[in-house]
Design an enzyme around this catalytic site. Sequence first.
Site, PDB file in Angstrom:
ATOM      1  N   GLU A   1       0.772  -1.127  -0.110  1.00 18.21           N
ATOM      2  CA  GLU A   1      -0.163   0.120  -0.026  1.00 18.21           C
ATOM      3  C   GLU A   1       0.918   1.105   0.126  1.00 18.21           C
ATOM      4  O   GLU A   1       0.532   2.272  -0.484  1.00 18.21           O
ATOM      5  CB  GLU A   1      -1.088  -0.122   1.193  1.00 18.21           C
ATOM      6  CG  GLU A   1      -2.309  -0.660   0.978  1.00 18.21           C
ATOM      7  CD  GLU A   1      -1.673  -2.472   1.070  1.00 18.21           C
ATOM      8  OE1 GLU A   1      -0.733  -2.636   1.467  1.00 18.21           O
ATOM      9  OE2 GLU A   1      -2.803  -3.249   0.702  1.00 18.21           O
TER      10      GLU A   1
ATOM     11  N   HIS B   1     -12.264  -5.422   8.011  1.00 17.00           N
ATOM     12  CA  HIS B   1     -13.000  -5.324   6.745  1.00 17.00           C
ATOM     13  C   HIS B   1     -14.408  -4.715   6.756  1.00 17.00           C
ATOM     14  O   HIS B   1     -15.321  -4.647   6.353  1.00 17.00           O
ATOM     15  CB  HIS B   1     -13.397  -6.748   6.016  1.00 17.00           C
ATOM     16  CG  HIS B   1     -12.034  -7.395   5.712  1.00 17.00           C
ATOM     17  ND1 HIS B   1     -11.136  -8.306   6.495  1.00 17.00           N
ATOM     18  CD2 HIS B   1     -11.478  -7.823   4.372  1.00 17.00           C
ATOM     19  CE1 HIS B   1     -10.380  -8.666   5.754  1.00 17.00           C
ATOM     20  NE2 HIS B   1     -10.600  -8.411   4.416  1.00 17.00           N
TER      21      HIS B   1
HETATM   22  C1  LIG Z   1      -2.053  -5.269   3.911  1.00 17.50           C
HETATM   23  C2  LIG Z   1      -2.885  -5.889   3.268  1.00 17.50           C
HETATM   24  N1  LIG Z   1      -3.160  -5.562   1.912  1.00 17.50           N
HETATM   25  C3  LIG Z   1      -4.094  -6.437   1.165  1.00 17.50           C
HETATM   26  C4  LIG Z   1      -4.909  -7.340   1.999  1.00 17.50           C
HETATM   27  C5  LIG Z   1      -5.960  -8.147   1.000  1.00 17.50           C
HETATM   28  N2  LIG Z   1      -5.506  -9.508   0.696  1.00 17.50           N
HETATM   29  C6  LIG Z   1      -5.879 -10.481   1.486  1.00 17.50           C
HETATM   30  S1  LIG Z   1      -5.192 -12.035   0.936  1.00 17.50           S
HETATM   31  C7  LIG Z   1      -4.507 -11.173  -0.154  1.00 17.50           C
HETATM   32  C8  LIG Z   1      -3.618 -12.113  -1.208  1.00 17.50           C
HETATM   33  C9  LIG Z   1      -2.557 -12.722  -0.342  1.00 17.50           C
HETATM   34  O1  LIG Z   1      -1.859 -13.463  -1.149  1.00 17.50           O
HETATM   35  P1  LIG Z   1      -0.719 -14.346  -0.592  1.00 17.50           P
HETATM   36  O2  LIG Z   1       0.325 -13.597   0.311  1.00 17.50           O
HETATM   37  O3  LIG Z   1       0.402 -15.047  -1.885  1.00 17.50           O
HETATM   38  O4  LIG Z   1      -1.217 -15.274   0.131  1.00 17.50           O
HETATM   39  P2  LIG Z   1      -2.355 -16.495  -0.378  1.00 17.50           P
HETATM   40  O5  LIG Z   1      -3.664 -15.837  -0.159  1.00 17.50           O
HETATM   41  O6  LIG Z   1      -2.102 -16.700  -1.803  1.00 17.50           O
HETATM   42  O7  LIG Z   1      -2.141 -17.796   0.446  1.00 17.50           O
HETATM   43  C10 LIG Z   1      -4.810  -9.768  -0.385  1.00 17.50           C
HETATM   44  C11 LIG Z   1      -4.263  -8.817  -1.380  1.00 17.50           C
HETATM   45  C12 LIG Z   1      -4.691  -7.660   3.138  1.00 17.50           C
HETATM   46  N3  LIG Z   1      -5.060  -8.766   3.801  1.00 17.50           N
HETATM   47  N4  LIG Z   1      -3.683  -6.946   3.847  1.00 17.50           N
END
Ligand SMILES: Cc1ncc(C[n+]2csc(CCOP(=O)(O)OP(=O)(O)O)c2C)c(N)n1
Lengths: 392, 392, 327, 327
Positions: free
Chosen positions: C59, C128
């Site tokens: 972010e 959220h």
């Molecule tokens: C700081 C922040 N930004 C955005 C999000 C929204 N978000 C939740 S899960 C996700 C994707 C996460 O990807 P990854 O780290 O590869 O984990 P995976 O879900 O693939 O296990 C996002 C963008 C968040 N939870 N926290």
Amino acid sequence: MRYNLGSFPNARNLGERNLTAKNGSATATRAKASDEPDQLPRDLLTREEYLELFRQLYLARYFDVRLIKEKKKGRLTGTLYSSHNQEAVLVGSLFGLRPNDWISPIHRDMPAFFMKDLRSGWDNPDRMGMTIEEVCAQVWCKAGSPGRARDNWSHIGKKAKHIIHSTSMLAGTIPVAAGVAYADKLDGGDTVVVTYNGEGSTAQGVFHEAINFAAVHKLAVVTIIENNQWAYGTPTHLGYPLEDYARRADGYGIPGFIADGQDVFDVYDKVMQAVAWGRSGKGPSIVECKTFRAYGHGDHDDDRAAKYRPPHEVEEGRARDPIAIAKKVLLEKGYISESESTLYQAEGKSAGQTTDEDFPPEVVAYLKRGVDYALKSPAPAAEEGERWVFRV
Amino acid sequence: MRYNLGSFPNARNLGERNLTAKNGSATATRAKASDEPDQLPRDLLTREEYLELFRQLYLARYFDVRLIKEKKKGRLTGTLYSSHNQEAVLVGSLFGLRPNDWISPIHRDMPAFFMKDLRSGWDNPDRMGMTIEEVCAQVWCKAGSPGRARDNWSHIGKKAKHIIHSTSMLAGTIPVAAGVAYADKLDGGDTVVVTYNGEGSTAQGVFHEAINFAAVHKLAVVTIIENNQWAYGTPTHLGYPLEDYARRADGYGIPGFIADGQDVFDVYDKVMQAVAWGRSGKGPSIVECKTFRAYGHGDHDDDRAAKYRPPHEVEEGRARDPIAIAKKVLLEKGYISESESTLYQAEGKSAGQTTDEDFPPEVVAYLKRGVDYALKSPAPAAEEGERWVFRV
Amino acid sequence: MKKNFLTAIKEALHEEMEHNGDMICIGEDIGLLGGAFGVTEGLQERYGTGRVIDAPISEAAIVGSAVGMSLNGKTVMAEMQFIDFISCGFDQIVNNLATYHYRTAGDVDMGVVIRGPAGGYGGGALYHSQMNEAWFANSPGIKIVCPSTPSDAKGLMKYALRDRNPVLFYEVKQLYRDNAIAEELPEGDYVIEFGQASIRREGSDLTFVTYGQNVYHCLKAADLLAEEGVKAEVIDIRTLVPLDEETILKSIAKTNRLVVVNEAPMTCGFAGEIVARIADKGFEYLDAPPLRVTRLDTPVPWAKTLELHVLPSVEKIVAAGKRVVRF
Amino acid sequence: MKKNFLTAIKEALHEEMEHNGDMICIGEDIGLLGGAFGVTEGLQERYGTGRVIDAPISEAAIVGSAVGMSLNGKTVMAEMQFIDFISCGFDQIVNNLATYHYRTAGDVDMGVVIRGPAGGYGGGALYHSQMNEAWFANSPGIKIVCPSTPSDAKGLMKYALRDRNPVLFYEVKQLYRDNAIAEELPEGDYVIEFGQASIRREGSDLTFVTYGQNVYHCLKAADLLAEEGVKAEVIDIRTLVPLDEETILKSIAKTNRLVVVNEAPMTCGFAGEIVARIADKGFEYLDAPPLRVTRLDTPVPWAKTLELHVLPSVEKIVAAGKRVVRF
Ligand SMILES: Cc1ncc(C[n+]2csc(CCOP(=O)(O)OP(=O)(O)O)c2C)c(N)n1
Ligand SMILES: Cc1ncc(C[n+]2csc(CCOP(=O)(O)OP(=O)(O)O)c2C)c(N)n1
Ligand SMILES: [Mg+2]
Ligand SMILES: [Mg+2]
């Protein structure tokens, strides 16, 4: 409960730190050999350019010396973060840039604001850098500053001259630099953005986010790490576990160059390699310049710094004066004569020890123009305090 | 203005990605050879332990399968982040931990909460993990959850069991893990803290700050990167410029291990090496586990994911089912017979295709206990909403 | 054809991307996926990966690079996947983006709109469900918008993307696909200037001032109060910064009673700001204490029982309305 | 012996480090240097590098690791070198530290005090002058303290370090070495419980409610008003969260006039919060509009002319005082 204090890194036990870049010891990822130029960038410089680089070292030094003296006399407000002994990093990195490349200097880089694109002529009105008048008006906290003295010291810049403004929040300008580079790339441009950062600032989260983003998009951002061995009162090993901060680059698979920050020609070489890498679309890189902070963190810290820094380290660090090192090169190359080399002897002197005679007269005159302008410039009018919150 | 779109990384052009760890190709910094154990950690495991590891894969899978079914029936609220196909990462990394080691699972690691220290006995009341009842009460959003259903799904934990609670903000728990490890080190302890993170989350600034801090202080923090090739709708190459996320470690001079995340024994080996490294005071490390997300990012994303992910990649990714891979090893070792190997055939099946017969009965019974408890647990009383803002 | 809130915003983005070749969109999963809620669907397909960036989960870099893009001539829409995650880019917003114009004495302006899904009532729990607009209202240099209808959303979004000032755009995610509020969108290049409140219901006995999804709670409360003969006026401020004080003051001059409703925590929330301004500038009009109905000073908890307990409800709003008219 | 504000805080830290073997201090340059202002001088020498950590320049990791240390049994003092830089650790504070007790239904408590030099009037410009307490007042779960005298600073700091709740401690750096306010510190284990305002001057005509360095501006304004026969009461709230509403209400019941003074930007600042609470709970007492004297809604600019223009001054406070008494 057992306390186990011995095993914590101890600021008081500095051990021996290597203040200079070890040749060939760069463990950081480097640009591939095939990408390295056949000759060092400096080999393409003319004698005049060598001399100009040398002269710019004096200019940077004189600016700093003058400010230190003014500050001591109580004529300036705010904190002065001296760039004394670190001039080669600024001069060497700026010299080879194209006029419309972008830079983002920070607190210890005041001279960079007016030294950008100085090659296009110190008095060239179209030069892509700020004028000495503007920078002095800022230092003197006057309305003649481009920021009209709204934010302090190094927190200036000029959009039209491609100089990015920083906030105080360290490393916070690297994402901005990445954004500038992104926009340029989208428009099909080939400018490079050079950001300046202390080694301590590389611990900031936004450093990581910005370099990662730049690496993913292969943006032409060159991040210069001015490793002056201290982040305020914190020595390098408490900020990063490795000796070479250039190794931060390894985590992004981008080149991490190491330059002897006291040798303006080495800085020039390494930065030019990084710049070429970026300009050709290969992406970001890091150039660590090993240097040493001559005084306290800011002028308010001079006395305390004398206590927290080991005297031998300070002595050793100051001994490698960038002016002396450059002078030696010029002598060796025969670009100046022995007698010319003794004309101006600013090297090895503290600010208080120098006089105007230690500097080329055109340097003294140049700064005088700036200071005269600043002194004549008025303070900003009170009502300006409420202006420009929003663009109307 | 010229648009130059072709040179931007294109999510639609995935190219060929390598979904499995290439043996011996780990370009990341590795623990020095001299530090590597003579034999692989798994060589010290007994047949019973092999079988237990295997059984735990079924438990993790069954938990997920059951939740998917419940969610489909509309019986659960909130989003389910399936751990289907990623079970070996959890089981393999948890199995070798000491009871009082700490962990911090995130959204895709629900089974970890009750699988921590499962080796001390599934029904052992002193076990250093959460009970299946607690975890199910949380999933069913009931007052019987340790957090009394105040935060959702994976945002639980238990201080007494050394399970750290996470917020939603990705990577935000790594500094907490570092702080836990720091306090432990100060008290002369030798526990290890294992944090779980998706590969996408490694782009967060706080990831960098926390690992840097842990590296400076040589804290026993093992950061597991569950590289399931996707961060929501974003493929790996848009989050990081290198293929191996373990190379993040290089920037801190810490070991970066790469494990085949579909092979529970390989995960076990690599994590145990990282854990040994940390426990012996050598500092933090990263273990990248190459795996593949079977479904959508969350259950709400299943349909869209089917569009944004190339079908052949999904097929290939799901094909390497961790249960099948472990089964093959057990067969080869003679730890199970051919006929035993066909008893439970959960592998290769989607959640909807499985029945309870595909899982060992004790696994089904274990989860039933949790679900029964959850169903009986009441919803939290409305007034609890204003409690615990401050400790009084 | 009636269009929902989400479609209205999507249309605004498409129209501005079309109209402004220097506009860039950046955010997590906004391209290939089309955004967690689908607001940016179709943008990357149409305008390419150069102008529609699937950013790493960063972010601070998203906001910081938007600042740089704007500095270098672009207009940027930066999406926070949930407005809650704005906390991770906080410094770049309040200290860099918001102050750039000020500290450069106008040399630089920032064409950056940060938008994202916001608000509670959806079982989203602590991270959220946030309405964290007060952080930014206390950080000079950022305009703040929170529309409650599809047409407002479209008109205000288009204005935001043309205003060379930083704008924070709160999209109530519970409204995204709420068919009850779907409506025909105005034809043509529909733009609503900031600083104009909208009187959603006229009344003479008390004034509800609100924004976002609480507009609907207030309208419902006004219905219920009307059954008891109490005529409530409902003002939807639409933009918090700048705030249309005039419309509020005019209303209070008529009704002499104020209840401000929003879903952020009470202490230092924007409801208190409205109360403080009216208590100063409209003191003589007030015949009863100006009240706030807000979230309790708690996070937003997950379980429905808990969530509804801490958030404003129609019942609480009615009660506050009764309190001021009976005062 | 009279001691200044800085010494008072230093003493509190030393005493708590001595008294509580599980206390850790972390911050940038707090050990070897002893802190940018010297508040932590001597701590590392005495308690070692294990308990007094010179952290990398990583505010998020400083706060986040403090959370972890507290989770694992420690009490943590985390210094922000300037409170302005708290923006870089913002998410960890509002979403992690502040909510930990809440979301774990009380399983975990947080013994973390974040403290740092704050406030304007020193020529520190945008990033060395902030009072950003309102961000946190709108983030439930954090106590907020801002003392104005050495003994209050000491007593409140010691309380903060024993309260197993997150505490944000704003230290007015302009007061650090102000000899005019140096005083004898109370003997022994001096602790001041939160939530108790201090009446710094009694008066019957109007009430100034304030905190931090504006306390002195209000006292000075009260002096000037007294010359004109107007008796102003001055209340120093000392802690913002929790707020001692009772003392303020009692005063307003007597004076019927309220002026709140602080140096944060006006919109959504804590001054507005006090106004809103009193406008509700003390409505009947008020004979004049409750006013705010705050920073204008601008950043803090550098040049003295500019800075003084945007910050509250004695003159502005006197003017507000006159406005309410003449109303
Ligand atoms: C700081 C922040 N930004 C955005 C999000 C929204 N978000 C939740 S899960 C996700 C994707 C996460 O990807 P990854 O780290 O590869 O984990 P995976 O879900 O693939 O296990 C996002 C963008 C968040 N939870 N926290
Ligand atoms: C985010 C942030 N945290 C803390 C500070 C306070 N601060 C200003 S300069 C400095 C030290 C910087 O060290 P380094 O990056 O090595 O640069 P140097 O001053 O040595 O050139 C610190 C801690 C700051 N400006 N920003
Ligand atoms: Mg440094
Ligand atoms: Mg992933």
